[in-house]
Design a protein around this motif. Structure first.
Motif, PDB file in Angstrom:
ATOM      1  N   LEU A  73       0.826  -1.209   0.000  1.00 26.93           N
ATOM      2  CA  LEU A  73       0.000   0.000   0.000  1.00 26.93           C
ATOM      3  C   LEU A  73       0.858   1.255   0.000  1.00 26.93           C
ATOM      4  O   LEU A  73       0.555   2.228  -0.692  1.00 26.93           O
ATOM      5  N   SER A  74       1.927   1.245   0.765  1.00 26.38           N
ATOM      6  CA  SER A  74       2.804   2.403   0.839  1.00 26.38           C
ATOM      7  C   SER A  74       3.455   2.677  -0.516  1.00 26.38           C
ATOM      8  O   SER A  74       3.532   3.812  -0.961  1.00 26.38           O
ATOM      9  N   ALA A  75       3.912   1.633  -1.195  1.00 26.46           N
ATOM     10  CA  ALA A  75       4.547   1.798  -2.506  1.00 26.46           C
ATOM     11  C   ALA A  75       3.529   2.272  -3.540  1.00 26.46           C
ATOM     12  O   ALA A  75       3.825   3.156  -4.351  1.00 26.46           O
ATOM     13  N   SER A  76       2.317   1.713  -3.521  1.00 23.79           N
ATOM     14  CA  SER A  76       1.312   2.138  -4.499  1.00 23.79           C
ATOM     15  C   SER A  76       0.842   3.561  -4.209  1.00 23.79           C
ATOM     16  O   SER A  76       0.585   4.333  -5.122  1.00 23.79           O
ATOM     17  N   LEU A  77       0.756   3.933  -2.932  1.00 28.43           N
ATOM     18  CA  LEU A  77       0.371   5.291  -2.576  1.00 28.43           C
ATOM     19  C   LEU A  77       1.434   6.289  -3.023  1.00 28.43           C
ATOM     20  O   LEU A  77       1.116   7.340  -3.567  1.00 28.43           O
ATOM     21  N   ARG A  78       2.702   5.935  -2.830  1.00 26.96           N
ATOM     22  CA  ARG A  78       3.784   6.806  -3.293  1.00 26.96           C
ATOM     23  C   ARG A  78       3.756   6.981  -4.800  1.00 26.96           C
ATOM     24  O   ARG A  78       3.902   8.083  -5.316  1.00 26.96           O
ATOM     25  N   SER A  79       3.541   5.896  -5.532  1.00 25.85           N
ATOM     26  CA  SER A  79       3.522   5.996  -6.996  1.00 25.85           C
ATOM     27  C   SER A  79       2.307   6.793  -7.470  1.00 25.85           C
ATOM     28  O   SER A  79       2.415   7.578  -8.411  1.00 25.85           O
ATOM     29  N   MET A  80       1.157   6.642  -6.806  1.00 23.96           N
ATOM     30  CA  MET A  80      -0.019   7.423  -7.191  1.00 23.96           C
ATOM     31  C   MET A  80       0.193   8.907  -6.908  1.00 23.96           C
ATOM     32  O   MET A  80      -0.194   9.752  -7.706  1.00 23.96           O
ATOM     33  N   CYS A  81       0.817   9.234  -5.782  1.00 31.85           N
ATOM     34  CA  CYS A  81       1.115  10.634  -5.472  1.00 31.85           C
ATOM     35  C   CYS A  81       2.102  11.215  -6.477  1.00 31.85           C
ATOM     36  O   CYS A  81       1.963  12.362  -6.899  1.00 31.85           O
ATOM     37  N   LEU A  82       3.088  10.426  -6.873  1.00 32.86           N
ATOM     38  CA  LEU A  82       4.066  10.884  -7.855  1.00 32.86           C
ATOM     39  C   LEU A  82       3.407  11.136  -9.207  1.00 32.86           C
ATOM     40  O   LEU A  82       3.638  12.170  -9.844  1.00 32.86           O
ATOM     41  N   ILE A  83       2.545  10.245  -9.633  1.00 31.74           N
ATOM     42  CA  ILE A  83       1.832  10.407 -10.906  1.00 31.74           C
ATOM     43  C   ILE A  83       0.883  11.609 -10.828  1.00 31.74           C
ATOM     44  O   ILE A  83       0.829  12.427 -11.744  1.00 31.74           O
ATOM     45  N   GLY A  84       0.149  11.737  -9.733  1.00 33.88           N
ATOM     46  CA  GLY A  84      -0.763  12.870  -9.569  1.00 33.88           C
ATOM     47  C   GLY A  84      -0.022  14.199  -9.541  1.00 33.88           C
ATOM     48  O   GLY A  84      -0.447  15.173 -10.160  1.00 33.88           O
ATOM     49  N   GLY A  85       1.106  14.245  -8.850  1.00 32.13           N
ATOM     50  CA  GLY A  85       1.909  15.463  -8.820  1.00 32.13           C
ATOM     51  C   GLY A  85       2.463  15.822 -10.187  1.00 32.13           C
ATOM     52  O   GLY A  85       2.514  16.985 -10.566  1.00 32.13           O
ATOM     53  N   SER A  86       2.869  14.802 -10.944  1.00 37.51           N
ATOM     54  CA  SER A  86       3.374  15.050 -12.300  1.00 37.51           C
ATOM     55  C   SER A  86       2.280  15.613 -13.191  1.00 37.51           C
ATOM     56  O   SER A  86       2.509  16.549 -13.957  1.00 37.51           O
ATOM     57  N   ILE A  87       1.091  15.067 -13.099  1.00 36.62           N
ATOM     58  CA  ILE A  87      -0.029  15.545 -13.918  1.00 36.62           C
ATOM     59  C   ILE A  87      -0.374  16.987 -13.552  1.00 36.62           C
ATOM     60  O   ILE A  87      -0.591  17.821 -14.423  1.00 36.62           O
ATOM     61  N   LEU A  88      -0.418  17.297 -12.257  1.00 36.51           N
ATOM     62  CA  LEU A  88      -0.715  18.665 -11.832  1.00 36.51           C
ATOM     63  C   LEU A  88       0.357  19.649 -12.283  1.00 36.51           C
ATOM     64  O   LEU A  88       0.048  20.747 -12.728  1.00 36.51           O
ATOM     65  N   SER A  89       1.611  19.254 -12.185  1.00 30.64           N
ATOM     66  CA  SER A  89       2.673  20.179 -12.589  1.00 30.64           C
ATOM     67  C   SER A  89       2.677  20.377 -14.096  1.00 30.64           C
ATOM     68  O   SER A  89       2.956  21.475 -14.580  1.00 30.64           O
ATOM     69  N   LEU A  90       2.359  19.348 -14.870  1.00 30.77           N
ATOM     70  CA  LEU A  90       2.307  19.515 -16.323  1.00 30.77           C
ATOM     71  C   LEU A  90       1.090  20.332 -16.744  1.00 30.77           C
ATOM     72  O   LEU A  90       1.157  21.088 -17.701  1.00 30.77           O
ATOM     73  N   SER A  91      -0.020  20.185 -16.033  1.00 24.45           N
ATOM     74  CA  SER A  91      -1.203  20.966 -16.399  1.00 24.45           C
ATOM     75  C   SER A  91      -1.003  22.442 -16.076  1.00 24.45           C
ATOM     76  O   SER A  91      -1.602  23.299 -16.705  1.00 24.45           O
ATOM     77  N   ALA A  92      -0.165  22.763 -15.112  1.00 26.19           N
ATOM     78  CA  ALA A  92       0.125  24.162 -14.803  1.00 26.19           C
ATOM     79  C   ALA A  92       0.949  24.814 -15.901  1.00 26.19           C
ATOM     80  O   ALA A  92       0.977  26.026 -16.025  1.00 26.19           O
ATOM     81  N   CYS A  93       1.617  24.018 -16.723  1.00 31.08           N
ATOM     82  CA  CYS A  93       2.456  24.563 -17.794  1.00 31.08           C
ATOM     83  C   CYS A  93       1.679  24.797 -19.086  1.00 31.08           C
ATOM     84  O   CYS A  93       2.248  25.262 -20.060  1.00 31.08           O
ATOM     85  N   SER A  94       0.415  24.451 -19.127  1.00 36.12           N
ATOM     86  CA  SER A  94      -0.354  24.718 -20.341  1.00 36.12           C
ATOM     87  C   SER A  94      -0.639  26.212 -20.416  1.00 36.12           C
ATOM     88  O   SER A  94      -0.938  26.849 -19.411  1.00 36.12           O
ATOM     89  N   PRO A  95      -0.518  26.799 -21.607  1.00 33.15           N
ATOM     90  CA  PRO A  95      -0.663  28.253 -21.711  1.00 33.15           C
ATOM     91  C   PRO A  95      -2.109  28.705 -21.519  1.00 33.15           C
ATOM     92  O   PRO A  95      -3.051  28.044 -21.935  1.00 33.15           O
ATOM     93  N   ASN A  96      -2.254  29.865 -20.889  1.00 35.08           N
ATOM     94  CA  ASN A  96      -3.545  30.509 -20.719  1.00 35.08           C
ATOM     95  C   ASN A  96      -3.652  31.556 -21.832  1.00 35.08           C
ATOM     96  O   ASN A  96      -2.917  32.541 -21.818  1.00 35.08           O
ATOM     97  N   ILE A  97      -4.538  31.349 -22.792  1.00 35.21           N
ATOM     98  CA  ILE A  97      -4.666  32.230 -23.947  1.00 35.21           C
ATOM     99  C   ILE A  97      -5.830  33.183 -23.703  1.00 35.21           C
ATOM    100  O   ILE A  97      -6.919  32.761 -23.339  1.00 35.21           O
ATOM    101  N   GLN A  98      -5.572  34.487 -23.920  1.00 37.19           N
ATOM    102  CA  GLN A  98      -6.600  35.492 -23.691  1.00 37.19           C
ATOM    103  C   GLN A  98      -6.713  36.393 -24.908  1.00 37.19           C
ATOM    104  O   GLN A  98      -5.720  36.901 -25.410  1.00 37.19           O
ATOM    105  N   GLN A  99      -7.940  36.567 -25.391  1.00 35.57           N
ATOM    106  CA  GLN A  99      -8.233  37.454 -26.529  1.00 35.57           C
ATOM    107  C   GLN A  99      -8.803  38.746 -25.987  1.00 35.57           C
ATOM    108  O   GLN A  99      -9.756  38.740 -25.230  1.00 35.57           O
ATOM    109  N   GLU A 100      -8.190  39.868 -26.370  1.00 34.74           N
ATOM    110  CA  GLU A 100      -8.627  41.176 -25.893  1.00 34.74           C
ATOM    111  C   GLU A 100      -8.955  42.067 -27.072  1.00 34.74           C
ATOM    112  O   GLU A 100      -8.339  41.966 -28.127  1.00 34.74           O
ATOM    113  N   GLY A 101      -9.901  42.946 -26.889  1.00 36.04           N
ATOM    114  CA  GLY A 101     -10.211  43.951 -27.898  1.00 36.04           C
ATOM    115  C   GLY A 101     -11.294  43.536 -28.863  1.00 36.04           C
ATOM    116  O   GLY A 101     -11.939  42.508 -28.726  1.00 36.04           O
ATOM    117  N   ASN A 102     -11.480  44.388 -29.873  1.00 34.01           N
ATOM    118  CA  ASN A 102     -12.518  44.205 -30.884  1.00 34.01           C
ATOM    119  C   ASN A 102     -11.893  43.584 -32.129  1.00 34.01           C
ATOM    120  O   ASN A 102     -11.041  44.190 -32.763  1.00 34.01           O
TER     121      ASN A 102
END
Length: 185
Positions: free
Chosen positions: A35-64
């Motif tokens: 359980l400890s090993a699987s919990l560590r691997s799940m936390c590592l995978i979840g942390g990797s996914i969160l850190s990669l999703s933070a690197c996706s660009p936020n695109i904003q369109q302004e003006g007419n």
């Protein structure tokens, strides 16, 4: 602390020895490790996914952003300001002193995580009018046509005293001007 598995004789008819699981035995230790090993691997995978999703660009369109099909419908020398407003809507900006030039400004920016946003696209449609409010000409300026204007960090000097907050708060104590007290008859 590791406990041994308790072995007892089962009351089954064949008389075989059977292992019985006890909390804290070797099976429990193996289960905890798994359980400890699987919990560590799940936390590592979840942390990797969160850190990669933070690197996706936020695109904003302004003006007419005017529709190119509607811009083509504007005829220089024929259409007036009312027709331009019907086709494109109100402008983003007008010329400063006289409204002979209208600007339709659009800009697209990208921001990655906490970094400064960067301009990826910019378009300025400038429509010039003659004194009779008829379209004279139209120009489109892109990002490459823009120039950076640096602000000058000069400070305008002011005359007077620099007062601390205590001087400001206590400075008027005792300075009351009662004015002329005239008694009315």
């Amino acid at each position: 602390m590791i406990r041994k598995v308790m072995i007892r004789k089962d009351s089954s008819p064949d008389g075989r020895l059977r292992r019985r699981w006890r909390p804290g035995g070797t099976n429990a230790v193996k289960c905890k490790r798994l359980l400890s090993a699987s919990l560590r691997s799940m936390c590592l995978i979840g942390g990797s996914i969160l850190s990669l999703s933070a690197c996706s660009p936020n695109i904003q369109q302004e003006g007419n952003v005017p529709d190119p099909d509607q811009v083509v419908q504007i005829n220089p020398g024929v259409d007036d300001k009312n027709r331009v407003v019907q086709l494109l809507g109100s402008p983003s900006a007008m010329s400063t002193f006289e409204d002979h030039t209208w600007y339709y400004i659009s800009r697209r920016t990208e921001q990655i995580a906490f970094l400064e946003p960067s301009v990826t696209e910019q378009e300025v449609l400038a429509i010039n009018f003659n004194p009779n409010n008829i379209v004279d000409n139209m120009k489109v300026y892109g990002l490459e046509d823009g120039r950076m204007v640096l602000a000058i960090p000069r400070v305008t000097p002011t005359h007077g005293n620099d007062l601390t907050i205590m001087q400001q708060l206590l400075g008027n104590l005792g300075r009351f001007n009662a004015g002329d007290k005239k008694s009315s008859p």
